[in-house]
Design a protein around this motif. Structure first.
Motif, short mmCIF file in Angstrom:
data_model
loop_
_atom_site.label_atom_id
_atom_site.label_comp_id
_atom_site.label_asym_id
_atom_site.label_seq_id
_atom_site.Cartn_x
_atom_site.Cartn_y
_atom_site.Cartn_z
N ILE A 355 5.35 -18.18 3.43
CA ILE A 355 5.39 -17.76 4.83
C ILE A 355 4.21 -16.84 5.14
O ILE A 355 3.56 -16.97 6.18
N LYS A 356 3.91 -15.94 4.23
CA LYS A 356 2.79 -15.02 4.44
C LYS A 356 1.47 -15.78 4.58
O LYS A 356 0.57 -15.36 5.30
N SER A 357 1.41 -16.94 3.91
CA SER A 357 0.16 -17.71 3.95
C SER A 357 -0.09 -18.35 5.30
O SER A 357 -1.23 -18.69 5.62
N ILE A 358 0.96 -18.52 6.12
CA ILE A 358 0.77 -19.16 7.43
C ILE A 358 0.77 -18.15 8.58
O ILE A 358 0.58 -18.52 9.73
N ILE A 359 1.01 -16.87 8.27
CA ILE A 359 0.94 -15.82 9.30
C ILE A 359 -0.50 -15.33 9.37
O ILE A 359 -1.06 -14.90 8.37
N PRO A 360 -1.14 -15.37 10.53
CA PRO A 360 -2.53 -14.92 10.66
C PRO A 360 -2.69 -13.45 10.25
O PRO A 360 -1.75 -12.66 10.37
N GLY A 361 -3.88 -13.12 9.82
CA GLY A 361 -4.13 -11.75 9.38
C GLY A 361 -4.06 -10.75 10.50
O GLY A 361 -3.84 -9.56 10.27
N ASN A 362 -4.28 -11.21 11.75
CA ASN A 362 -4.25 -10.27 12.88
C ASN A 362 -2.89 -10.27 13.58
O ASN A 362 -2.80 -9.94 14.76
N LEU A 363 -1.85 -10.60 12.83
CA LEU A 363 -0.49 -10.57 13.41
C LEU A 363 0.45 -9.88 12.42
O LEU A 363 0.45 -10.20 11.23
N LYS A 364 1.21 -8.95 12.95
CA LYS A 364 2.17 -8.22 12.14
C LYS A 364 3.46 -8.08 12.94
O LYS A 364 3.42 -7.79 14.14
N PHE A 365 4.59 -8.33 12.27
CA PHE A 365 5.89 -8.20 12.94
C PHE A 365 6.48 -6.83 12.64
O PHE A 365 6.55 -6.41 11.49
N LEU A 366 6.89 -6.12 13.70
CA LEU A 366 7.51 -4.81 13.55
C LEU A 366 8.80 -4.75 14.36
O LEU A 366 8.88 -5.30 15.46
N SER A 380 15.30 -5.49 18.08
CA SER A 380 14.24 -6.34 18.63
C SER A 380 13.05 -6.42 17.67
O SER A 380 12.73 -5.44 16.98
N LEU A 381 12.38 -7.59 17.67
CA LEU A 381 11.21 -7.81 16.82
C LEU A 381 9.99 -8.01 17.72
O LEU A 381 10.03 -8.79 18.68
N TYR A 382 8.90 -7.30 17.40
CA TYR A 382 7.68 -7.36 18.19
C TYR A 382 6.54 -7.98 17.37
O TYR A 382 6.50 -7.83 16.14
N ALA A 383 5.61 -8.62 18.09
CA ALA A 383 4.42 -9.19 17.46
C ALA A 383 3.23 -8.28 17.77
O ALA A 383 2.80 -8.16 18.91
N ILE A 384 2.71 -7.63 16.73
CA ILE A 384 1.65 -6.64 16.86
C ILE A 384 0.31 -7.27 16.44
O ILE A 384 0.26 -8.10 15.53
N ARG A 385 -0.78 -6.86 17.10
CA ARG A 385 -2.10 -7.39 16.76
C ARG A 385 -2.98 -6.27 16.19
O ARG A 385 -3.60 -5.52 16.95
N PRO A 386 -3.06 -6.15 14.86
CA PRO A 386 -4.00 -5.20 14.26
C PRO A 386 -5.43 -5.67 14.49
O PRO A 386 -5.67 -6.86 14.72
N VAL A 387 -6.37 -4.74 14.42
CA VAL A 387 -7.77 -5.11 14.65
C VAL A 387 -8.63 -4.69 13.47
O VAL A 387 -8.26 -3.80 12.68
N THR A 389 -11.24 -5.32 10.00
CA THR A 389 -11.02 -5.85 8.65
C THR A 389 -9.89 -5.13 7.93
O THR A 389 -9.28 -5.68 7.01
N ASP A 390 -9.62 -3.91 8.35
CA ASP A 390 -8.55 -3.15 7.70
C ASP A 390 -7.24 -3.22 8.47
O ASP A 390 -6.31 -2.46 8.18
N ASN A 391 -7.15 -4.15 9.46
CA ASN A 391 -5.91 -4.33 10.24
C ASN A 391 -5.39 -3.00 10.79
O ASN A 391 -4.23 -2.64 10.61
N ALA A 392 -6.26 -2.28 11.47
CA ALA A 392 -5.92 -0.94 11.96
C ALA A 392 -5.41 -1.00 13.39
O ALA A 392 -5.57 -2.01 14.09
N PRO A 393 -4.83 0.08 13.88
CA PRO A 393 -4.47 0.17 15.30
C PRO A 393 -5.71 0.38 16.14
O PRO A 393 -6.78 0.74 15.63
#
Length: 999
Positions: A355-366, A380-387, A389-393
C-alpha cells in the motif's frame, strides 16, 4: 418529629440518585468481567473485546441508554495506589520563557539574575518571575529590563519605555499562557495515549501540572510523550475528489493481498462493516453511502464485505447526498470516517508495503484530534500534502505571535490569528495559492489535525480569521493550540510515582478487607452495647456508606487507598452522632421521662454538640482538600462527604426508625442491664487533679521535643526529594547486606527499610537529587539494579517507584506546615465565634498542640524500632490534621455541655471548677464509647489495611488515644486556669439565658 414526610421523600430521592450513580460502576465492571472471561488471560483479546463493545449500549433504563464508554466515564475511578499506573508532575520551565521572550540575550547580569532566581525558587514560595525581577534590580544593572523585551514579537505588550512593573505583568501573563497552553498540549497527548480515566490538572498558583495515568505500564513512552516539544505545522491539502480514486486502488489492492494470504471468509466485528454488501461493486460509492442495515444483513454478507472491500469496510468515504438524491463525494481535505476502534486497523492497512508503494510521496493521511460532538465514536481522516524533498509543512507554528478565540460579525465563534513579518510573507503566498485552487490549509499539532479551514482569498498581512462549525470551547482549544506552536518553554518531569499492578491489587485487597471487617465490627459493637437502639444506628451506618459511595460516584471522585481509609474512619465517626444522641436519651430516661419524650429531648439537646463536633472536623477536611494533592485529596474528599452523610443519616434516618417504632408501640432499648449504668454517675476529680496531668503531659512533651530536636525524623521522599523504590525479593533478605550493596553502588548513604514483609524493602536515595532528566533516571535505576543484583541467589522485582525534585519537596513541606497552622487557627476562630470566650479557643489550641507534639515525638522515638515505616510525609500530615480534628471534636462536646451548665439558673453561684468537672464527667461515657468505636476500626485498618497506609493508620490510632486524653485532662481543665478560677457566667450567651429565666 416534624416534616417526616419531607425527610422520607429526601431519603427516597437521595437513595435513587445514589443507586443511579453507582449503577455505572456496576455495569462497567460487568462488561469487564465478561471481557476477562472471554479473553481467558489474553490481554490483547480482552482489549479488542472492550474496544468492540465501547459504543454498544450496556445500561438501559428506558428513557436513557448508556454505552460501555459512557459507563466507564461515570464509574468510580480507582487511583494509582489501587490500580497501578503512573503519576507525574510536570513543571513548566519559566526560566526558559524569561530568556526566550528576550531572544536569549548575552547580558551577564540578566543571565545571572535568571540563574539566581531558579536557585532561590527551590527554597522560596515566590514565583520565578518575581524572583527574577528582584534579582535583576539587586544586581545593580543599568540596562532597563524593557530593552530586552521590546522586540517585534512583543510590541503589542512591551516597548522601550515600559517600566519594570509592565515587564513583570507581561512576563506573568506569558507565564500563565505558557502553563495553559502546555496543559492543552498535554491533555491532547494523553487523550491520544488511550488511558482510561486519566486525570490532568493545573496546580493552582504554581507552574506545575499534575498528570495521573491509571493502568499505564510503559513508563518510557509516557515520559517521551509528555516531555516532547509541541510541534505546530501548517500543511497544504489534497481534495477528496482527487484522493478517492487512490482509496479505491488501495481498497482493491488490499482485497487481493488479503485474499491471497487468507482465502477463507471470516466474520468481523468492525462496526462500519454493516453496509449493504449484497449490491455489486460497480456502484460502490452509492453502496457505501446507503446507510447501515445491521438488522437485515446476514453475518456472511457482512463478513464478505470485509473481504471484498477491506478498507471501505472500516473507512467510510466522505460523501453527501446531492440534489438528485445520489451519494456524491464531499469536496475538501476530509476523505473518510472511521470508528474509533478501527483507526488502528486503518493505520495498519496503510502501512503495509504494497500500500505504501502506491501512495504518492506528497500525500500523507492524518486523523483529526477528536471526534465531532454529534458522532462521538467516529474519527475523521484528512489528506495532507507535504512539500519539498523532506516532506515538510509549508509553515511552522513559530511564526504565530498571537491567537485568541473571538466572534465574527454574525456572532459565530471564530479564531483570530496573528503572524510575525516573515510568517505573514509566507502566509500570503500560501493562502493565495489555496484560494485559487479552492483548497484548505490543515492546522496540525503533534501529528493530528485540529482544523482544516478552506481559504476564500489571499491574506496579505498575517492576520487571519479561522471559521467553521465551531463551538466556543472549540475556538478556545484551537487558539490554545496555535499559541502552543510558539511555546517559548518546555515541560519537564519533577515528580513521578509508578505503582505496579501487583502492588495495586494487593492494596485493593487490603483496603476492601479492612473496610468490610471494620464495617462488621461497628455493626456488632453498636448492637452489643445499645441493644435495639444499636440496630437503628446500624441501619443509619449502612445508609451512610451507601450515600457516601453514591456521592463519590456522582462526583467522579477517584478512590485512593487513603480514600478507603477515609471510608473506614467515617464508619467509626458515623456512630459518634448516634452515641451522643443515645447517651443523651439515657440521661433523659434517668430523669423519669417517657421514652417518646426522652427520644425527642435526646435529639434536641444533643444537636449543638453534634453540629459543633462535626463542623470542626469538616473544616480540617476543607484545609486538607485545598492544601493536599493526589491520595490526600481523595482522603479529604471522602472525609468531608462522610461527615455530611453521617449527619444526615444519624439525625434523620435513625430518628425515622425511632418514630416508626414509637408509633407502633414497639419496645425501644438503649442499653442492656450490664451497659445501662456505665460511667453513669462518674465523678472523677479531673479539675482537682489537673496539675498531676499537667506535669505528666509536660514531661512526655519534653521527652518528645528532645527526640524531635536530637534524633529528628525519617522524612519521606516527598519532603526531602530524591527517589524511592519498593522492591520485592524471592526470599527474605538481610537489610544490612542490601544497604551495603546499594551504598557501594551509589557511593553514598542509602536508606533501606522493610516494607510489609521480610522479602520486601523500600529503598530511598538522594543520588542525583537535583537531576530530573531521563538520563539521570536511567542512571539511578541502573545503579539500583546493580546493587540489588549483588544480593546472592535472590531475584528482585521493582513494584513501585517515586521521584520528587528538591523544589517540589520544599513546596510540599511548606504546604504541609501552612495546612497545620491554618487548621489550628481556623478551629480556634470557630470555637471563639461559637463560644464567645477566648479561654475556650486557647484551651482547644493547647490540647491540639499537645497532641501534635506527642504524635511527632512518637514518630521520632519509634522510627527504626517498630517493624513498619514511620516516615513524615503527606500521609502523616493528613493523619495529624485528622487527629487535631478528632481531638477538637471531643473537646467541643465537653465545651457544649459546660456552656449548657453555665446557662442554667444560679449557675454563677456554683464553683467553676465543680461545673467544669461535672461537664467532663457527664460526657465521659460518650467520649469513651466513641473513642473505643474509632479505635476498633483504626485497629482493623492498621492490621488489615496494608503496608502502604500502615504508618498513616498508626498515626491516627495513636492520635485518637492521645486526643481522648487531652480533651479530658487538658482542654477543659485549662479553661479553669485561663479564667483564673473566675466564673464564665458573664459570657454573652449566658446573659441571654439568664434574661430569659428572669422574664
Amino acid at each position: 418529629m416534624q416534616s417526616k414526610g419531607l425527610i422520607k421523600f429526601l431519603v427516597i430521592v437521595i437513595s435513587i440518585a445514589c443507586l443511579y450513580s453507582l449503577s455505572f460502576t456496576f455495569f462497567a465492571r460487568k462488561v469487564e468481567k465478561d471481557a476477562a472471561a472471554y479473553a481467558q488471560g489474553d490481554m490483547a483479546k480482552e482489549k479488542a473485546y472492550l474496544d468492540s463493545i465501547a459504543g454498544e449500549t450496556v445500561f438501559n433504563i428506558g428513557v436513557a441508554k448508556f454505552t460501555y464508554r459512557e459507563c466507564k466515564a461515570n464509574e468510580i475511578a480507582l487511583g494509582l495506589d489501587l490500580k497501578g499506573g503512573m503519576n507525574v508532575t510536570m513543571e513548566i520551565s519559566l526560566d526558559e520563557l524569561i530568556r526566550n521572550l528576550a531572544n536569549n540575550p548575552k547580558d551577564e547580569k540578566f543571565n545571572a539574575a535568571v540563574e539566581n532566581a531558579v536557585a532561590k525558587s527551590k527554597t522560596s514560595n515566590k514565583s520565578i518571575v518575581d524572583l527574577f525581577i528582584q534579582e535583576y534590580k539587586e544586581s545593580g544593572a543599568t540596562t532597563p529590563l524593557a530593552s530586552f523585551y521590546a522586540t517585534k514579537d512583543n510590541e503589542s505588550s512591551i516597548n522601550a519605555n515600559s517600566n519594570d512593573g509592565d515587564v513583570k505583568n507581561f512576563l506573568s501573563k506569558e507565564a500563565d499562557n505558557a502553563i495553559q497552553n502546555s496543559y492543552k498540549v498535554l491533555r491532547t497527548r494523553i487523550d491520544k495515549f488511550g488511558v482510561t480515566s486519566p486525570n490532568i490538572q493545573i496546580q493552582q498558583g504554581t507552574n506545575r501540572i499534575l498528570v495521573e495515568l491509571p493502568g499505564v505500564n510503559d513508563q518510557e513512552r509516557v515520559r517521551k510523550l509528555l516531555q516532547g516539544s509541541a510541534k505546530l505545522e501548517f500543511y497544504e491539502t489534497h481534495n477528496n475528489l482527487q484522493v478517492y480514486g487512490l482509496l479505491e486502488n488501495i481498497n482493491s489492492t488490499l482485497a487481493s493481498s488479503l485474499k491471497s494470504e487468507k482465502p477463507a471468509v471470516t466474520a468481523t466485528s468492525d462496526s462500519t462493516a454493516t453496509q449493504d454488501s449484497t449490491k455489486s461493486d460497480d456502484n460502490l460509492l452509492a453502496n457505501l453511502g446507503a446507510g447501515t442495515k445491521t438488522n437485515t444483513d446476514s453475518a456472511a454478507a457482512i463478513a464478505q464485505m470485509g473481504v471484498d472491500n477491506p478498507l471501505f469496510s472500516i473507512l467510510m468515504p466522505a460523501t453527501y447526498v446531492g440534489q438528485d438524491g445520489q451519494q456524491q463525494l464531499a469536496p475538501g481535505a476530509l476523505v473518510g470516517y472511521s470508528n474509533l476502534k478501527d483507526t488502528a486497523k486503518v493505520n495498519a492497512y496503510l502501512a503495509r508495503p504494497e500500500i505504501k508503494s502506491i501512495i504518492p510521496g506528497n500525500l500523507k493521511f492524518l486523523w483529526s484530534v477528536k471526534p465531532e460532538q454529534k458522532s462521538p465514536n467516529i474519527l475523521s481522516l484528512y489528506a495532507i500534502r507535504p512539500v519539498g524533498t523532506d516532506n515538510a509543512p509549508v509553515l511552522t507554528g513559530d511564526v504565530i505571535t498571537d491567537a485568541r478565540d473571538n466572534f465574527d460579525q454574525n456572532n459565530r465563534p471564530v479564531v483570530s490569528m496573528e503572524m510575525n513579518t516573515a510568517g505573514a510573507r509566507e502566509w500570503r503566498k500560501i493562502t493565495a495559492k489555496a484560494a485559487v485552487n479552492n483548497e484548505s490549509i490543515a492546522i496540525v499539532l503533534d501529528g493530528v489535525v485540529y482544523s482544516a479551514p478552506g481559504v476564500n482569498e489571499e491574506i496579505p498581512n498575517g492576520s487571519s480569521q479561522i471559521s467553521g462549525n465551531f463551538t466556543i470551547e472549540d475556538t478556545k482549544d484551537l487558539a490554545n493550540v496555535l499559541k502552543a506552536g510558539r511555546l517559548p518553554t518546555t515541560a519537564k518531569i519533577v515528580e513521578e510515582a509508578i505503582v505496579g499492578p501487583s502492588l495495586g491489587q494487593a492494596a485493593i485487597d487490603a483496603g476492601v478487607n479492612s473496610a468490610i471487617i471494620a464495617f462488621v465490627v461497628v455493626l456488632i459493637f453498636m448492637v452489643a452495647y445499645y441493644n435495639r437502639a444499636g440496630i437503628a444506628a446500624d441501619i443509619a451506618v449502612i445508609f451512610n456508606v451507601f450515600f457516601l459511595m453514591g456521592i463519590l460516584a456522582s462526583l467522579n471522585a477517584v478512590l485512593t487507598l487513603p480514600g478507603i481509609a477515609g471510608i473506614v474512619l467515617t464508619m467509626g465517626t458515623a456512630v459518634d452522632a448516634n452515641v451522643l444522641i443515645y447517651e443523651r436519651i439515657r440521661e433523659e430516661l434517668g430523669l423519669g421521662k417517657s421514652m417518646r419524650q426522652a427520644v425527642a429531648d435526646g435529639y434536641k439537646h444533643a444537636m449543638p454538640s453534634i453540629l459543633d463536633s462535626q463542623i470542626t472536623t469538616f473544616l480540617v477536611g476543607l484545609v486538607l482538600f485545598f492544601f493536599g494533592s493526589g491520595p490526600i485529596l481523595g482522603f479529604a474528599t471522602t472525609l468531608m462527604i462522610g461527615i455530611v452523610t453521617s449527619l444526615f443519616t444519624a439525625i434523620f434516618i435513625s430518628r425515622l426508625i425511632f418514630e416508626y417504632m414509637l408509633d407502633r408501640d414497639m419496645k425501644i432499648s438503649v442499653s442492656y442491664p450490664w451497659s445501662a449504668n456505665t460511667l453513669k454517675n462518674a465523678n472523677f476529680p479531673f479539675v482537682k487533679k489537673r496539675k498531676v496531668t499537667y506535669i505528666i503531659s509536660l514531661v512526655v512533651s519534653a521527652i518528645c521535643l528532645i527526640s524531635i530536636f536530637t534524633k529528628g525524623f525519617s522524612l519521606g521522599v516527598d519532603f526531602q526529594g530524591g527517589r524511592t523504590y519498593t522492591v520485592r525479593f524471592e526470599q527474605p533478605v538481610d537489610l544490612e547486606e542490601v544497604r551495603k550493596n546499594l551504598d557501594d553502588a551509589f557511593e553514598s548513604t542509602t536508606e533501606v527499610k522493610t516494607f510489609g514483609s521480610a522479602n520486601q524493602v523500600r529503598v530511598t536515595t538522594t543520588y542525583h537529587i537535583s537531576e530530573t532528566s531521563d538520563q539521570a533516571d536511567k542512571e539511578v535505576l541502573d545503579k539500583l539494579n546493580a546493587g540489588l543484583d549483588k544480593v546472592q541467589s535472590n531475584k528482585h522485582e521493582i513494584l513501585s517507584s517515586q521521584k520528587v525534585g528538591p523544589t517540589i519537596a520544599n513546596d510540599i513541606k511548606s504546604r504541609a506546615i501552612y495546612s497545620a497552622i491554618f487548621s489550628i487557627l481556623i478551629i480556634a476562630v470557630y470555637i471563639l465565634i461559637r463560644f464567645r470566650k477566648w479561654q475556650y479557643s486557647a484551651g482547644a489550641a493547647i490540647s491540639t498542640i499537645h497532641d501534635a507534639i506527642i504524635l511527632l515525638g512518637l514518630f521520632s522515638i519509634l522510627d527504626g524500632i517498630v517493624p513498619f515505616s514511620l516516615d513524615i510525609d503527606q500521609h502523616f500530615v493528613a493523619a495529624i490534621l485528622t487527629v487535631i480534628a478528632y481531638s477538637v471534636n471531643d473537646t467541643v462536646v465537653v465545651f457544649d455541655r459546660l456552656r449548657e451548665f453555665l446557662g442554667k439558673p444560679n449557675a454563677h453561684k456554683e464553683d467553676l471548677g465543680e461545673t467544669i468537672n461535672h461537664a467532663i464527667n457527664s460526657t465521659l461515657s460518650r467520649t469513651i464509647i466513641t473513642s473505643l468505636t474509632i479505635i476498633f476500626v483504626l485497629a482493623v485498618l492498621f492490621i488489615f489495611g496494608g503496608e502502604v497506609i500502615r504508618g498513616f493508620s498508626f498515626a491516627i490510632l495513636v492520635g485518637v488515644v492521645v486526643g481522648t486524653y487531652s480533651s479530658i485532662f487538658l482542654a477543659a481543665p485549662s479553661v479553669y486556669d485561663l479564667s483564673k478560677g473566675k466564673h464564665l457566667a458573664d459570657a454573652p450567651e449566658t446573659k441571654k439565658e439568664k434574661a430569659k429565666v428572669i422574664a
